[in-house]
Design a protein around this motif. Structure first.
Motif, PDB file in Angstrom:
ATOM      1  N   MET A  20       0.553  -1.558   0.385  1.00 35.99           N
ATOM      2  CA  MET A  20      -0.107  -0.143   0.122  1.00 35.99           C
ATOM      3  C   MET A  20       0.409   1.118  -0.101  1.00 35.99           C
ATOM      4  N   LEU A  23       2.099   2.200  -3.409  1.00 35.58           N
ATOM      5  CA  LEU A  23       1.512   2.774  -4.059  1.00 35.58           C
ATOM      6  C   LEU A  23       1.010   3.819  -3.569  1.00 35.58           C
ATOM      7  N   GLY A  24       1.469   4.927  -2.609  1.00 33.99           N
ATOM      8  CA  GLY A  24       1.167   5.411  -1.237  1.00 33.99           C
ATOM      9  C   GLY A  24       1.936   7.351  -2.055  1.00 33.99           C
ATOM     10  N   HIS A  25       2.108   6.855  -3.446  1.00 36.73           N
ATOM     11  CA  HIS A  25       2.486   8.378  -4.357  1.00 36.73           C
ATOM     12  C   HIS A  25       1.642   8.027  -5.469  1.00 36.73           C
ATOM     13  N   PRO A  26       1.963   8.759  -5.617  1.00 38.00           N
ATOM     14  CA  PRO A  26       0.874   9.996  -7.197  1.00 38.00           C
ATOM     15  C   PRO A  26       1.813   9.490  -8.418  1.00 38.00           C
ATOM     16  N   ILE A  29       1.838   5.739  -8.436  1.00 29.63           N
ATOM     17  CA  ILE A  29       0.053   5.220  -9.429  1.00 29.63           C
ATOM     18  C   ILE A  29       0.195   5.740 -10.436  1.00 29.63           C
ATOM     19  N   GLN A  92      -6.326  -6.873  -4.535  1.00 28.78           N
ATOM     20  CA  GLN A  92      -7.042  -6.653  -4.496  1.00 28.78           C
ATOM     21  C   GLN A  92      -8.643  -7.356  -3.772  1.00 28.78           C
ATOM     22  N   LEU A  95      -9.222  -6.221  -0.556  1.00 31.05           N
ATOM     23  CA  LEU A  95     -10.233  -5.460  -0.106  1.00 31.05           C
ATOM     24  C   LEU A  95     -11.444  -6.202  -0.753  1.00 31.05           C
TER      25      LEU A  95
ATOM     26  N   PHE B   9       0.144  15.909 -11.206  1.00 34.54           N
ATOM     27  CA  PHE B   9      -0.894  14.509 -11.022  1.00 34.54           C
ATOM     28  C   PHE B   9      -1.775  14.901 -11.258  1.00 34.54           C
ATOM     29  N   GLU B  12      -7.473  12.200  -9.076  1.00 40.13           N
ATOM     30  CA  GLU B  12      -7.847  11.047  -8.060  1.00 40.13           C
ATOM     31  C   GLU B  12      -7.005  10.281  -8.277  1.00 40.13           C
ATOM     32  N   GLN B  13      -5.460  10.402  -8.975  1.00 45.39           N
ATOM     33  CA  GLN B  13      -4.204   9.764  -8.715  1.00 45.39           C
ATOM     34  C   GLN B  13      -3.893  10.598  -7.481  1.00 45.39           C
ATOM     35  N   ASN B  14      -3.709  11.454  -7.292  1.00 44.16           N
ATOM     36  CA  ASN B  14      -3.192  12.347  -5.905  1.00 44.16           C
ATOM     37  C   ASN B  14      -4.321  12.081  -5.118  1.00 44.16           C
ATOM     38  N   LEU B  16      -6.250   8.622  -4.678  1.00 39.63           N
ATOM     39  CA  LEU B  16      -6.103   7.064  -4.568  1.00 39.63           C
ATOM     40  C   LEU B  16      -5.024   7.005  -3.788  1.00 39.63           C
ATOM     41  N   ALA B  17      -3.381   7.677  -4.710  1.00 43.49           N
ATOM     42  CA  ALA B  17      -2.021   7.891  -3.487  1.00 43.49           C
ATOM     43  C   ALA B  17      -2.383   7.949  -1.741  1.00 43.49           C
ATOM     44  N   MET B  20      -3.977   5.684  -0.351  1.00 42.45           N
ATOM     45  CA  MET B  20      -2.687   3.937  -0.708  1.00 42.45           C
ATOM     46  C   MET B  20      -2.301   4.297   0.537  1.00 42.45           C
ATOM     47  N   LYS B  21      -1.478   5.307   0.762  1.00 42.12           N
ATOM     48  CA  LYS B  21      -0.566   5.981   1.932  1.00 42.12           C
ATOM     49  C   LYS B  21      -1.064   6.126   3.258  1.00 42.12           C
ATOM     50  N   LEU B  23      -2.783   3.478   4.062  1.00 44.11           N
ATOM     51  CA  LEU B  23      -2.667   1.986   4.686  1.00 44.11           C
ATOM     52  C   LEU B  23      -1.321   1.547   4.038  1.00 44.11           C
ATOM     53  N   ILE B  88     -13.421   2.532   0.613  1.00 41.79           N
ATOM     54  CA  ILE B  88     -12.615   0.758   0.721  1.00 41.79           C
ATOM     55  C   ILE B  88     -13.750   0.044  -0.802  1.00 41.79           C
ATOM     56  N   LEU B  91     -11.029   1.505  -3.628  1.00 43.86           N
ATOM     57  CA  LEU B  91     -10.171   1.090  -4.140  1.00 43.86           C
ATOM     58  C   LEU B  91     -10.116  -0.213  -4.424  1.00 43.86           C
ATOM     59  N   TYR B  94     -10.753  -0.385  -8.095  1.00 44.01           N
ATOM     60  CA  TYR B  94      -9.788   0.630  -8.786  1.00 44.01           C
ATOM     61  C   TYR B  94      -9.548  -0.540  -8.843  1.00 44.01           C
ATOM     62  N   LEU B  95      -8.257  -1.297  -7.836  1.00 41.95           N
ATOM     63  CA  LEU B  95      -7.820  -2.413  -8.109  1.00 41.95           C
ATOM     64  C   LEU B  95      -8.876  -3.453  -9.019  1.00 41.95           C
TER      65      LEU B  95
END
Lengths: 110, 110
Positions: A20, A23-26, A29, A92, A95, B9, B12-14, B16-17, B20-21, B23, B88, B91, B94-95
């Motif tokens: 996670m 993936l936690g950085h744009p 992603i 996936q 989640l 970015f 949406e990318q931000n 999401l990131a 994720m971050k 988590l 959740i 996410l 998305y996956l």
DNA sequence: CTTATTTATCGTAATATTGCAATATAGTAT
DNA sequence: ATACTATATTGCAATATTACGATAAATAAG
């Protein structure tokens, strides 16, 4: 302090958190989205696609690789990167399961 | 540097990131798992469940809340936290979509 | 009002992340 | 061997995260 106390948590929790976090950085992603979008995985142009300098991109790729989210293999002069399907599938499933548990909850307060 | 270049970015990318971050830490994974597991969401004992000091747990809860992964409401002397199902679900979708795109790939090299 | 109880915030030290210029490495081609 | 191209590594400055002791804030109980 400043260091995560990984030893207090289960191996699965740490592995999950690592992925996670990766993936936690744009930028990462964006890299993943690009690798998924491109049909083949001969990807010598990731640097040109991103608004970051080459060393930065290289570092992000390294982190994704360390987290097991992508695989890379040398392809002559370029390097071939692609997404590790299993890793994404695992995330996936995790989640999806969480989602399922939430759906089955009786009491819903917040 | 040291600051993420979010402005390069997509929104949406931000977003999401960010999720994720949030988590991306085993303690926060553990918190989410606990909140999901407990049927009700009156959760005044998260601190006792985790191997971390109270301020640390409070901070992790705050980050999860900021990322939109949990919701909290005051419940007398205690505070009621629970998972935001929609976050959740988003996410997971998305996956799942990423997974689908990977399944449909023709060329598989790595 | 005083005392617990519970959660949040502040302050701070240790460590990690982000980003890039400079440089190194490795393969290809001439 | 030399030049070129693509990727990795190093070194470093700016910033963020992690963890917790001390303290604050808010409500409940006596």
């Amino acid at each position: 302090m400043g260091a995560t106390k990984t030893d207090h948590f289960s191996e699965e929790q740490n592995r999950l958190a690592n992925r996670m976090k990766a993936l936690g950085h744009p930028a990462r992603i964006a890299i993943m989205e690009y690798l998924i979008q491109v049909d083949t995985c001969i990807c010598g142009d990731i640097v040109n696609v991103l608004p970051l300098a080459q060393p930065t991109v290289s570092q992000h790729l390294k982190e994704l690789k360390n987290a097991g989210l992508i695989k890379g293999s040398i392809e002559g002069t370029a390097i071939c990167y692609c997404v590790d399907k299993d890793a994404i599938a695992e995330l996936q499933r995790y989640l999806a399961n969480a989602n399922l548990q939430l759906e089955n909850k009786e009491k819903q307060c917040c």
